[in-house]
Design a protein around this motif. Sequence first.
Motif, short mmCIF file in Angstrom:
data_model
loop_
_atom_site.label_atom_id
_atom_site.label_comp_id
_atom_site.label_asym_id
_atom_site.label_seq_id
_atom_site.Cartn_x
_atom_site.Cartn_y
_atom_site.Cartn_z
N ASP A 52 0.80 -1.22 0.00
CA ASP A 52 0.00 0.00 0.00
C ASP A 52 0.84 1.27 0.00
O ASP A 52 0.52 2.22 -0.71
CB ASP A 52 -0.94 0.02 1.20
CG ASP A 52 -2.07 -0.97 1.08
OD1 ASP A 52 -2.28 -1.51 -0.03
OD2 ASP A 52 -2.75 -1.21 2.08
N THR A 53 1.89 1.31 0.80
CA THR A 53 2.62 2.56 1.00
C THR A 53 4.08 2.51 0.60
O THR A 53 4.73 3.54 0.49
CB THR A 53 2.55 3.01 2.48
OG1 THR A 53 3.27 2.08 3.28
CG2 THR A 53 1.12 3.14 2.95
N GLY A 54 4.64 1.30 0.45
CA GLY A 54 6.05 1.17 0.12
C GLY A 54 6.97 1.30 1.31
O GLY A 54 8.19 1.21 1.16
N ARG A 55 6.41 1.51 2.49
CA ARG A 55 7.23 1.62 3.69
C ARG A 55 6.43 1.14 4.90
O ARG A 55 5.20 1.09 4.84
CB ARG A 55 7.72 3.04 3.91
CG ARG A 55 6.65 4.06 4.17
CD ARG A 55 7.18 5.49 4.27
NE ARG A 55 8.27 5.65 5.20
CZ ARG A 55 8.13 6.00 6.48
NH1 ARG A 55 6.93 6.23 6.97
NH2 ARG A 55 9.17 6.14 7.27
N ALA A 56 7.15 0.78 5.96
CA ALA A 56 6.47 0.31 7.16
C ALA A 56 7.36 0.55 8.37
O ALA A 56 8.58 0.51 8.27
CB ALA A 56 6.13 -1.17 7.05
#
Length: 92
Positions: free
Chosen positions: A32-36
């Motif tokens: 979804d966001t490319g980062r976590a």
Amino acid sequence: MSTHRILAYKDADYLATGSTRVLMALLARHDDTGRATVRDLAEDMGWSPSTVHSCLLRLRAEGLVTWEEGQAGTLRPTAAFVDLGSPEGVPQ
């Protein structure tokens, strides 16, 4: 969050259910966001950050996730398992 993926991993039975859930949340967040971050996953799952972090340590020991120490947002899955939901595999 994106749809769940089906994962095949050589030692899937070895992973604890909690770790598997964290891995699935990480994959969805990464899609979804490319980062976590640990806090992102904890919020998504309704768990404490310390519980998520414990699971991530087990997943890293198994070679399934990685991150850069001290760098927020660098948590990501590795290619140590086969992603059956996408012909391209897991993002690097």
